[in-house]
Design a protein around this motif. Structure first.
Motif, PDB file in Angstrom:
ATOM      1  N   ALA A  43       2.080  -1.571  -7.317  1.00 27.24           N
ATOM      2  CA  ALA A  43       1.305  -2.317  -7.591  1.00 27.24           C
ATOM      3  C   ALA A  43       0.736  -3.667  -7.076  1.00 27.24           C
ATOM      4  O   ALA A  43       2.478  -4.719  -6.695  1.00 27.24           O
ATOM      5  N   CYS A  44       0.059  -3.901  -6.491  1.00 29.69           N
ATOM      6  CA  CYS A  44       0.090  -5.345  -6.250  1.00 29.69           C
ATOM      7  C   CYS A  44      -1.663  -5.936  -6.513  1.00 29.69           C
ATOM      8  O   CYS A  44      -2.910  -5.363  -6.689  1.00 29.69           O
ATOM      9  N   ALA A 172       8.346  -6.409 -17.005  1.00 33.83           N
ATOM     10  CA  ALA A 172       7.097  -6.153 -16.548  1.00 33.83           C
ATOM     11  C   ALA A 172       6.858  -5.201 -16.400  1.00 33.83           C
ATOM     12  O   ALA A 172       7.535  -4.089 -16.739  1.00 33.83           O
ATOM     13  N   GLU A 173       5.406  -4.609 -15.530  1.00 35.72           N
ATOM     14  CA  GLU A 173       5.337  -3.073 -15.717  1.00 35.72           C
ATOM     15  C   GLU A 173       4.323  -2.720 -15.087  1.00 35.72           C
ATOM     16  O   GLU A 173       3.457  -3.437 -14.272  1.00 35.72           O
ATOM     17  N   VAL A 174       4.308  -0.976 -14.210  1.00 36.92           N
ATOM     18  CA  VAL A 174       3.346  -1.333 -13.089  1.00 36.92           C
ATOM     19  C   VAL A 174       2.423   0.092 -13.500  1.00 36.92           C
ATOM     20  O   VAL A 174       3.761   1.335 -14.356  1.00 36.92           O
ATOM     21  N   MET A 206      -3.266   5.260  -5.571  1.00 41.71           N
ATOM     22  CA  MET A 206      -3.441   5.365  -7.191  1.00 41.71           C
ATOM     23  C   MET A 206      -2.786   4.189  -7.518  1.00 41.71           C
ATOM     24  O   MET A 206      -2.976   2.946  -7.907  1.00 41.71           O
ATOM     25  N   GLN A 207      -5.020   4.003  -8.013  1.00 44.24           N
ATOM     26  CA  GLN A 207      -5.193   2.706  -7.800  1.00 44.24           C
ATOM     27  C   GLN A 207      -4.406   2.170  -9.835  1.00 44.24           C
ATOM     28  O   GLN A 207      -4.070   3.147 -10.385  1.00 44.24           O
ATOM     29  N   ASN A 208      -3.710   1.125 -10.148  1.00 48.64           N
ATOM     30  CA  ASN A 208      -3.173   0.943 -11.186  1.00 48.64           C
ATOM     31  C   ASN A 208      -4.498   0.445 -12.179  1.00 48.64           C
ATOM     32  O   ASN A 208      -4.992  -0.037 -12.520  1.00 48.64           O
ATOM     33  N   THR A 225      -6.493  -2.788  -9.366  1.00 50.41           N
ATOM     34  CA  THR A 225      -6.389  -3.463  -8.289  1.00 50.41           C
ATOM     35  C   THR A 225      -5.945  -2.336  -7.602  1.00 50.41           C
ATOM     36  O   THR A 225      -5.186  -1.439  -7.852  1.00 50.41           O
ATOM     37  N   ASN A 226      -5.227  -2.449  -5.628  1.00 52.54           N
ATOM     38  CA  ASN A 226      -4.491  -2.186  -5.767  1.00 52.54           C
ATOM     39  C   ASN A 226      -2.913  -0.692  -6.307  1.00 52.54           C
ATOM     40  O   ASN A 226      -1.997  -1.795  -6.873  1.00 52.54           O
TER      41      ASN A 226
END
Length: 248
Positions: A43-44, A172-174, A206-208, A225-226
């Motif tokens: 994701a970004c 961190a997490e996504v 897959m949108q975050n 976001t992306n």
């Protein structure tokens, strides 16, 4: 030359210039035989879909303090190697994580910063191997590149979403959810190169719900976001063939 993210990858080699660090990498024309098939939960900060693949700079973000939009792509990339080896060292099931900000301008083929996190479960041989693989997967210049270690204690997905945690989310997490299509099947972008990997099975959109980096002096957090998942394949023969084609 228009340096989109992909053009920058094609133009830049892992840098050895003063002040620029990069993952360790063996000479492209020789060294240990290796291969890696891996899946990323990624994701970004860009809106869907990340414009870095098609433009010379990331998306702009409002910055009232700076008096205008600031361009950056701040991302988390959580990898699991499905099947791989580096010489006699097995990489099956190995995990690593990259946190990065690509910066605001690709025109010089240089990215801003990245931290490569080795999962604490990795052996020294696996870490060395992943360092080489990462150096070839990301064949670009970095203004700053560091390595660290942490526990990737969650990395899972199903047809509706994905979730990865670094140190239980403290680092961190996504978290992603499937982007709705016309049917129950996922929306997939195909025939688009992913960094230095010559093969992939498509970007599964897959949108975050959240993508965050919660430590250091450069923390960030974004929502809605992306995001995408992708399975890619790269090996030492690919790298040698590409180097030969470029005359290296």
């Amino acid at each position: 030359m228009r340096h989109t993210l992909l053009a920058a990858v094609g133009a830049a080699l892992a840098a050895a210039a003063v002040g620029v660090a990069a993952p360790p990498a063996a000479p492209a024309g020789g060294g240990t035989d290796w291969a890696a098939n891996m899946t990323a939960i990624e994701a970004c900060s860009c809106p869907m879909f990340c414009q870095c693949y098609f433009n010379t700079q990331p998306a702009g973000h409002g910055d009232h303090a700076m008096g205008g939009a600031k361009h950056y792509c701040r991302a988390n990339l959580a990898y699991r190697i499905n099947k791989g080896h580096h010489g006699a060292t097995s990489l099956d099931g190995a995990r690593f994580w990259v946190v990065t900000d690509l910066g605001g301008d690709f025109s010089k083929g240089e990215m801003d910063w990245a931290v490569l996190y080795f999962d604490k479960a990795l052996t020294p041989a696996q870490r060395e191997a992943i360092g080489e693989v990462a150096g070839k997967l990301f064949p670009v210049k970095w203004k700053s590149f560091k390595t660290a270690e942490a526990t990737i204690d969650k990395w899972q997905f199903d047809k509706d979403g994905a979730h990865a945690l670094l140190e239980g989310g403290k680092t961190a997490e996504v978290k992603l959810h499937r982007f709705p299509g016309m049917t129950s099947e996922p929306v997939v972008i195909r025939n688009l190169r992913y960094w230095g990997a010559p093969r992939n099975d498509g970007f599964v959109l897959m949108q975050n719900e959240v993508e965050a980096y919660r430590i250091s002096d450069k923390p960030f957090e974004f929502k809605s976001t992306n995001g995408f998942m992708i399975t890619l394949d790269i090996n030492s023969k690919d790298v040698a063939a590409a180097a030969k084609a470029k005359g290296y």
